[in-house]
Design an enzyme around this catalytic site. Structure first.
Site, PDB file in Angstrom:
ATOM      1  N   ARG A   1      81.199  24.215 -48.504  1.00 18.02           N
ATOM      2  CA  ARG A   1      81.447  24.452 -49.963  1.00 18.02           C
ATOM      3  C   ARG A   1      80.814  26.019 -50.417  1.00 18.02           C
ATOM      4  NH1 ARG A   1      82.698  21.003 -53.958  1.00 18.02           N
ATOM      5  NH2 ARG A   1      82.691  19.671 -52.351  1.00 18.02           N
TER       6      ARG A   1
ATOM      7  N   THR B   1      81.366  29.589 -56.154  1.00 16.51           N
ATOM      8  CA  THR B   1      82.550  28.680 -56.633  1.00 16.51           C
ATOM      9  C   THR B   1      82.571  27.547 -56.541  1.00 16.51           C
ATOM     10  OG1 THR B   1      83.813  28.935 -54.578  1.00 16.51           O
ATOM     11  CG2 THR B   1      83.923  30.848 -56.121  1.00 16.51           C
TER      12      THR B   1
ATOM     13  N   ASP C   1      73.630   9.827 -44.750  1.00 18.07           N
ATOM     14  CA  ASP C   1      74.322  11.127 -44.335  1.00 18.07           C
ATOM     15  C   ASP C   1      74.825  10.665 -42.984  1.00 18.07           C
ATOM     16  OD1 ASP C   1      74.826  13.537 -42.963  1.00 18.07           O
ATOM     17  OD2 ASP C   1      74.175  14.382 -44.727  1.00 18.07           O
TER      18      ASP C   1
ATOM     19  N   ASP D   1      74.234  13.158 -40.174  1.00 15.55           N
ATOM     20  CA  ASP D   1      72.876  13.243 -39.724  1.00 15.55           C
ATOM     21  C   ASP D   1      72.474  11.953 -38.775  1.00 15.55           C
ATOM     22  OD1 ASP D   1      72.077  15.672 -40.821  1.00 15.55           O
ATOM     23  OD2 ASP D   1      71.252  14.824 -42.741  1.00 15.55           O
TER      24      ASP D   1
END
Ligand code: URA
Length: 209
Positions: free
Chosen positions: A104, A108, A200, A203
């Site tokens: 990401r 933006t 996660d 992870d």
């Protein structure tokens, strides 16, 4: 309109419980992701085409079924999608495997492709895109757009857990893509984690924090 298939097979739901459990360590987590992906693969491949061929058994000649039609491609979204590849390959060892990596952009907030390597005949293949968690839908939406830009035309998306928000985003942006999921959970939290979810997935798969 996308079909959303919640695969509620008892074995998958049983394994999902252990996957969610905070005390499950990385090795067991990896095994469970692989096993669940393989079991889900049955449902995802239910519409594969067959044709009749003649074979000879020790008792004589007979007609029997063999797979035909589109070849398959598996595309994990890096990195957590990698955990699902082996389970699907156990079912379809001849499938080619492509990879898509996104990050990401901090300015933006748009997903940017940093890695994409696909089979050369991607437009002819039935692609199965893998990511264990469909949270905001941002990565899946962008990854599928990248694949379409590169010629992909037949895509299914497979995840283990989805949020209602992620499902809506994917259905709206890619109505031609069917979604296969083991559980649609309650919601996203303020950090875009799925609740109750499993934390996660990357992870937990790779033992990072
Ligand atoms: N990605 C994860 O690994 N877990 C979540 O809950 C959301 C996104």
């Amino acid at each position: 309109m996308s079909k959303v298939v919640v695969i509620d097979h008892p074995l998958i739901q049983h394994k999902l419980t252990f996957l969610r459990d905070v005390t499950t360590g990385s090795k067991d987590f990896r095994d469970l992701v692989r096993e669940m992906s393989m079991l889900m693969g049955y449902e995802v491949t239910r519409d594969l085409q067959l044709r009749d061929i003649e074979i000879e058994t020790p008792m004589g000649k007979t007609m029997s079924k063999t797979l035909t039609g589109r070849k398959l491609g598996i595309v994990p979204i890096l990195r957590a999608g990698l955990g699902m590849v082996d389970g699907i390959l156990q079912l379809i060892p001849a499938a080619k495997v492509g990879h898509v990596g996104l990050y990401r952009d901090p300015q933006t907030l748009e997903p940017v492709e940093y890695y994409c390597k696909l089979p050369s005949d991607v437009s002819e293949r039935q692609l199965i895109v893998l990511d264990p968690m469909l949270a905001t839908g941002g990565s899946a939406k962008a990854a599928i757009k990248f694949l379409k830009d590169k010629g992909a035309m037949n895509i299914k998306f497979v995840c283990l857990i989805a949020s209602p928000e992620g499902i809506e985003v994917l259905k709206e942006t890619h109505p031609d893509v069917d979604i296969y999921v083991a559980s649609i959970d309650e919601k996203l939290d303020d950090h875009a984690y799925i609740v109750p979810g499993l934390g996660d997935a990357g992870d937990r798969l790779f033992g990072t924090k």
